[in-house]
Design a protein around this motif. Structure first.
Motif, mmCIF file in Angstrom:
data_model
loop_
_atom_site.group_PDB
_atom_site.id
_atom_site.type_symbol
_atom_site.label_atom_id
_atom_site.label_comp_id
_atom_site.label_asym_id
_atom_site.label_seq_id
_atom_site.Cartn_x
_atom_site.Cartn_y
_atom_site.Cartn_z
ATOM 1 N N SER A 685 55.339 19.059 46.675
ATOM 2 C CA SER A 685 56.412 18.296 46.030
ATOM 3 C C SER A 685 57.041 19.076 44.871
ATOM 4 O O SER A 685 58.193 18.888 44.533
ATOM 5 N N THR A 686 56.265 19.940 44.247
ATOM 6 C CA THR A 686 56.811 20.772 43.177
ATOM 7 C C THR A 686 57.257 22.082 43.799
ATOM 8 O O THR A 686 56.504 23.027 43.931
ATOM 9 N N THR A 687 58.500 22.102 44.222
ATOM 10 C CA THR A 687 58.962 23.222 45.055
ATOM 11 C C THR A 687 58.886 24.550 44.328
ATOM 12 O O THR A 687 58.703 25.584 44.947
ATOM 13 N N SER A 688 58.998 24.530 43.014
ATOM 14 C CA SER A 688 58.941 25.801 42.305
ATOM 15 C C SER A 688 57.548 26.414 42.382
ATOM 16 O O SER A 688 57.364 27.594 42.173
ATOM 17 N N LEU A 689 56.520 25.558 42.675
ATOM 18 C CA LEU A 689 55.138 26.046 42.766
ATOM 19 C C LEU A 689 54.655 26.127 44.202
ATOM 20 O O LEU A 689 53.570 26.600 44.472
ATOM 21 N N ALA A 690 55.452 25.629 45.138
ATOM 22 C CA ALA A 690 54.948 25.509 46.510
ATOM 23 C C ALA A 690 54.708 26.883 47.117
ATOM 24 O O ALA A 690 55.484 27.794 46.938
ATOM 25 N N SER A 691 53.593 27.003 47.815
ATOM 26 C CA SER A 691 53.268 28.242 48.526
ATOM 27 C C SER A 691 52.374 27.902 49.690
ATOM 28 O O SER A 691 51.434 27.133 49.548
ATOM 29 N N SER A 692 52.676 28.449 50.847
ATOM 30 C CA SER A 692 51.869 28.116 52.028
ATOM 31 C C SER A 692 50.604 28.953 52.116
ATOM 32 O O SER A 692 49.688 28.586 52.835
ATOM 33 N N THR A 693 50.542 30.078 51.411
ATOM 34 C CA THR A 693 49.351 30.936 51.493
ATOM 35 C C THR A 693 48.899 31.317 50.097
ATOM 36 O O THR A 693 49.651 31.252 49.128
ATOM 37 N N TYR A 694 47.604 31.757 50.045
ATOM 38 C CA TYR A 694 46.983 32.114 48.764
ATOM 39 C C TYR A 694 45.829 33.062 49.081
ATOM 40 O O TYR A 694 45.025 32.790 49.974
ATOM 41 N N ASN A 695 45.735 34.192 48.387
ATOM 42 C CA ASN A 695 44.711 35.198 48.671
ATOM 43 C C ASN A 695 43.438 34.890 47.885
ATOM 44 O O ASN A 695 43.483 34.662 46.672
ATOM 45 N N VAL A 696 42.283 34.920 48.582
ATOM 46 C CA VAL A 696 40.971 34.794 47.941
ATOM 47 C C VAL A 696 40.136 35.983 48.410
ATOM 48 O O VAL A 696 39.957 36.180 49.617
ATOM 49 N N SER A 697 39.628 36.803 47.473
ATOM 50 C CA SER A 697 38.852 38.001 47.826
ATOM 51 C C SER A 697 37.378 37.786 47.477
ATOM 52 O O SER A 697 37.043 37.067 46.540
ATOM 53 N N VAL A 698 36.488 38.456 48.265
ATOM 54 C CA VAL A 698 35.038 38.321 48.092
ATOM 55 C C VAL A 698 34.484 39.646 47.576
ATOM 56 O O VAL A 698 34.758 40.708 48.148
ATOM 57 N N HIS A 699 33.681 39.586 46.489
ATOM 58 C CA HIS A 699 33.119 40.782 45.849
ATOM 59 C C HIS A 699 31.617 40.619 45.689
ATOM 60 O O HIS A 699 31.108 39.503 45.493
ATOM 61 N N LYS A 700 30.892 41.734 45.734
ATOM 62 C CA LYS A 700 29.461 41.711 45.455
ATOM 63 C C LYS A 700 29.251 41.912 43.961
ATOM 64 O O LYS A 700 29.877 42.767 43.344
ATOM 65 N N MET A 701 28.370 41.097 43.373
ATOM 66 C CA MET A 701 28.039 41.245 41.963
ATOM 67 C C MET A 701 27.121 42.449 41.816
ATOM 68 O O MET A 701 26.047 42.500 42.440
ATOM 69 N N ILE A 702 27.530 43.452 41.046
ATOM 70 C CA ILE A 702 26.742 44.674 40.957
ATOM 71 C C ILE A 702 26.305 44.992 39.525
ATOM 72 O O ILE A 702 25.384 45.770 39.329
ATOM 73 N N ASP A 739 32.094 43.766 36.553
ATOM 74 C CA ASP A 739 30.716 43.721 37.061
ATOM 75 C C ASP A 739 30.675 43.381 38.532
ATOM 76 O O ASP A 739 29.684 42.857 39.035
ATOM 77 N N ILE A 740 31.766 43.671 39.252
ATOM 78 C CA ILE A 740 31.822 43.373 40.681
ATOM 79 C C ILE A 740 32.291 44.602 41.445
ATOM 80 O O ILE A 740 32.870 45.518 40.878
ATOM 81 N N SER A 741 31.987 44.582 42.751
ATOM 82 C CA SER A 741 32.435 45.657 43.637
ATOM 83 C C SER A 741 33.907 45.464 43.975
ATOM 84 O O SER A 741 34.534 44.471 43.605
ATOM 85 N N THR A 742 34.444 46.455 44.684
ATOM 86 C CA THR A 742 35.751 46.229 45.300
ATOM 87 C C THR A 742 35.616 45.141 46.343
ATOM 88 O O THR A 742 34.511 44.804 46.765
ATOM 89 N N ALA A 743 36.733 44.581 46.774
ATOM 90 C CA ALA A 743 36.709 43.443 47.700
ATOM 91 C C ALA A 743 36.123 43.854 49.045
ATOM 92 O O ALA A 743 36.518 44.867 49.618
ATOM 93 N N TYR A 744 35.118 43.084 49.516
ATOM 94 C CA TYR A 744 34.609 43.277 50.873
ATOM 95 C C TYR A 744 35.592 42.696 51.891
ATOM 96 O O TYR A 744 35.701 43.178 52.995
ATOM 97 N N ILE A 745 36.292 41.626 51.516
ATOM 98 C CA ILE A 745 37.312 41.037 52.395
ATOM 99 C C ILE A 745 38.253 40.218 51.525
ATOM 100 O O ILE A 745 37.853 39.645 50.507
ATOM 101 N N THR A 746 39.530 40.182 51.887
ATOM 102 C CA THR A 746 40.513 39.313 51.245
ATOM 103 C C THR A 746 41.116 38.433 52.322
ATOM 104 O O THR A 746 41.696 38.935 53.280
#
Length: 816
Positions: A685-702, A739-746
């Motif tokens: 409903s808030t078109t200025s904020l609307a987005s159909s996708t969003y990136n989430v990346s997974v990192h190993k705590m090192i 304190d994290i690795s590079t992304a294993y997957i995004t």
């Protein structure tokens, strides 16, 4: 006629406004020609004012054209059309859904129809109306179907996967089509667990492969909603071998040896070939004279004192032939010397002592030259000398010896033997006894036999034999140094000594006596049959067996273990570990006991034990999870937040830990997938904020062994701080980014609520490795999004079990 639109006022106000309008038009101010017509059902209502003498408007607008209906969502449809034309002007449009008017005062050419039912067809028509109330005919109907509810059901697993090697570089795969509640979109093909293709049909040709190589394949089905089936059972296919076009290497190290005036032997180092060398062709003066499998060749029938050129080429089974080797030149020898020397004459012998005779003779003559002489004693060659005399030593006293001599030349031609002569050594008195036999030992052979052996004595002339004494009584005399004493009494101790004697009758002292006891009477009784045989598969490759110990009249020596009827081991105890077995296999075991006499019991009752599968699957819940953001602790909340604020900045991160200690450290992780359940995203409903996708990346705590239950954006536990970083997301919050690795997957996370999958196979493999430290993982918010975009997932504290995160791990144990 001029038309103006007036609000719904009283007739007096309307009349006054009408007069005003007439004045503005410079028309005669005559109210008798003014007509006020309110527009039905409209606000404001139009009033048509017709000047005197002007005809009434009776022409309807044109029918709206280009009507288009598009489904925007599960509950809304957008209808648009081209503007109609009218002689005076279109005042509004009327929209009909399924024949019923739903909007009558549309001034534009676009309308959003809301609050509809999902996955439903709707028909729309449009009519135009002018200010005089003239209405066009309805447009041609158009139909739109609202979007269906989201599809979350996976297709079925493809069945019947088969593969055929089409060539040395291509394998063709086929399978039976999967089914789906909506429809299968296509299939993904994996070679050796790596995605190599995606097709819409049920076949795939894998090209560019290596010849004679085994490849494994799996297939998954997917639909338009992104739902993916599990993989098919794995199959293996081997490409065909390619044709052999590679010639062997050129033979090296070619050399020649002159054997005679008519023979030269050629040899070389073996060639190599990608498949195998079949043989070699030999060329003399560039003409092939031989073909053989080995790496040497004898060339015969040659001409003496002649030079020949030789080269060699190798060939394989496919007919590929190497280049010829570098040619060598070899020259045969001159014709041989075939004339033997003359026979030696004047042979005579002189006795020097009881152990030496000297022999002399006249020199022989030869066409080329005498090289030497061979001396024969008693027809046995004992020496080869260059001169015409020989001293024969080490002889036996008072012994007659026969001597003959031949002459030979450099070509190996030998004369006939000379006439033989006989010479006798002088006698030597023998008064010396042999040495005392040493190393006397006894071996118990049975209850009635003992074998005695000793080291041989020495004597100045020679030992003739030995006398054996049992309990100081001679029981044997023999030339060797061992004696078998039989006919003894069981379990009885005997004393033995040995003396040596020579031909002159000289006898040594007796050896030091030894004592030997015969064995008891033979044991013929077998042990009892082993009982209580049980086994357990301690791994896919090992079964441990135990049984009740057998008994025996003398004593059990050990046990023989039989697997599937064949003996596989002997063991001194009543347990056995059988290793090197195959997974998922049933084995039958029996055990038999034996004693020192070789008596063997019957085999025990069989125990049947099956090894387990080497593959396993485990689903793990986090031991703790939370989202970090700010200085507050969020480990007990039901939701896990990822949030971007301000633009392109990580405001929150998700942290969690899994206990993978139940997975063996030797395990090979085949697949590990983290599942989070999406519960909420920023609203559309808030078109200025609307987005159909969003990136989430997974990192190993090192960097830090975080305590998830007390971690914040500032601290990784109650007292320790995250490593500072200059680009902290918000203020001074470190959020563990150093304190994290590079992304294993995004993963790109859309706004459809439901499970979201994150493959982290490599991360889990690193966690379970021997000696590995598992500090957990961190899931980052989208650093590329604009502010106030977010994705909220269910935590392990969520009241709905299906919303909670979990990690599914598939693994197998490698064979030892």
């Amino acid at each position: 006629m001029n038309t103006i639109y007036l609000p719904k006022l009283g007739h007096r106000y309307a009349a006054l406004l009408a007069l005003f309008a007439l004045s503005a038009c410079n028309e005669p101010k005559n109210l008798s020609g003014v007509f006020v017509t309110p527009e039905p059902k409209a606000s404001p209502a139009p009033i048509t004012i017709q000047a005197p003498g002007e005809p009434a408007d009776e022409q309807a607008p044109s029918v709206p054209s280009g009507v288009l209906a598009i489904a925007l969502s599960q509950t809304s449809v957008q209808v648009s059309w081209n503007a109609s034309t009218d002689n005076r002007g279109v005042s509004r449009y009327r929209l009909f859904r399924d024949g019923i008017e739903i909007a009558g005062s549309i001034t534009g050419v676009l309308y959003n129809d809301l609050n509809l039912s999902a996955n439903t067809n709707y028909s729309y028509t449009v009519a135009a109306q002018d200010g005089a109330g003239n209405i066009s005919a309805n447009s041609s109907p158009v139909t739109a179907r609202t979007l269906a509810s989201p599809d979350t059901q996976n297709p079925s697993i493809p069945a019947g996967l088969t593969g055929i090697a089409a060539s040395q570089s291509q394998i063709n795969l086929t399978w039976t089509a999967s089914t789906d509640n909506v429809g299968v979109t296509g299939y993904k093909i994996y070679r050796n667990s790596v995605l190599v293709g995606s097709v819409a049909g049920t076949s795939f040709s894998d090209t560019g492969l290596s010849a004679a190589t085994s490849y494994s394949y799996e297939v998954t089905a997917f639909d338009a909603a992104g739902n993916v089936s599990n993989k098919t059972a794995l199959i293996s296919v081997v490409t065909t071998a390619g044709p052999d076009t590679q010639a062997p290497t050129v033979p090296a190290g070619v050399s020649g040896s002159v054997i005679s005036s008519t023979q030269i032997n050629i040899s070389w180092s073996g060639s190599t070939d990608n498949i195998g060398v079949t043989g070699y062709r030999i060329y003399r003066n560039n003409v092939q004279v031989g073909s053989l499998a080995g790496n040497s060749f004898s060339d015969t029938g040659l001409t003496a004192a002649t030079t020949y050129s030789y080269a060699v080429a190798a060939f394989d089974g496919a007919g590929n032939t190497s280049a010829k080797s570098t040619a060598i030149s070899v020259t045969t020898s001159s014709p041989p010397d075939v004339v033997a020397p003359t026979v030696p004459t004047g042979l005579s012998g002189s006795v020097i002592s009881s152990t030496q005779i000297n022999v002399t003779w006249n020199v022989s003559t030869d066409a080329v030259g005498v090289t030497g002489y061979k001396v024969y004693r008693n027809n046995v060659l004992v020496a080869s000398v260059a001169g015409n005399s020989f001293s024969d030593t080490g002889l036996v006293a008072s012994t007659a010896y026969s001597y003959a001599v031949t002459a030979f030349d450099l070509a190996g031609n030998a004369s006939a033997k000379s006439a033989a002569i006989s010479v006798t050594t002088s006698a030597a008195p023998d008064t010396q006894a042999p040495t005392v036999p040493a190393g006397v030992s006894g071996s118990v052979i049975s209850s009635t036999q003992i074998n005695i052996s000793w080291s041989g004595s020495t004597d100045n002339i020679g030992v003739t034999g030995y006398r054996i004494y049992r309990n100081n009584v001679q029981v044997g005399s023999l030339a060797g140094n061992s004696f078998s004493d039989t006919g003894l009494t069981a379990a009885t101790t005997y004393s033995y000594a040995v003396a040596a004697f020579d031909g002159a009758g000289n006898t040594s002292a007796k050896s030091t006596a030894i004592s030997v006891t015969t064995s008891p009477a033979p044991d013929t009784q077998a042990p009892t049959v082993p009982a209580g045989l049980t086994g357990s598969a301690v791994s896919p490759f090992q079964i441990d067996l135990t049984w009740t110990a057998s008994t025996d009249n003398i004593g059990v020596t050990g046990y023989k273990v039989f697997r599937n009827g064949s003996e596989v081991a002997t063991n001194s105890t009543n347990s056995f570990s059988n290793t090197g077995l195959a997974a998922l296999t049933n084995y039958n075991f029996t055990v038999a006991a034996y004693d020192a006499a070789g008596n063997l019991s019957a085999q025990s009752l069989a125990a049947s034990i099956a090894t387990p599968s080497a593959s396993a699957s485990v689903t793990l819940a986090p031991i703790a999870d939370a989202y970090i953001g700010g200085t507050a602790i969020h480990s007990t909340e039901e939701w896990l937040h990822t949030y971007t604020w301000p633009d392109e900045t990580i405001a929150n991160a998700i942290v969690m830990k899994f206990d993978v200690s139940s997975i063996p450290t030797s395990a090979v992780i085949d697949n590990a997938e983290l599942t989070l359940y999406l519960l909420q995203s920023e609203p559309d409903s808030t078109t200025s904020l609307a987005s159909s996708t969003y990136n989430v990346s997974v990192h190993k705590m090192i960097g830090k062994d975080m305590d998830v239950n007390t971690a914040t954006a500032v601290k990784y536990n109650a007292t320790g701080f995250w490593t500072p970083n200059s680009g902290a997301p918000i203020g001074l919050e470190a959020l563990g980014q150093n304190d994290i690795s590079t992304a294993y997957i995004t993963n790109i996370i859309n706004k459809t609520n439901g499970p979201k999958y994150f493959p982290i196979t490599q991360m889990v493999q690193e966690w379970v490795a021997p000696g590995a430290i598992n500090y957990g993982m961190l899931l980052n918010s989208d650093p590329t999004s604009v502010r106030d975009h977010y994705r909220y997932f269910g935590a392990i504290e969520n009241a709905t079990a299906t919303y909670r995160p979990f990690l599914k791990v598939d693994y197998h144990l490698p064979a030892p």
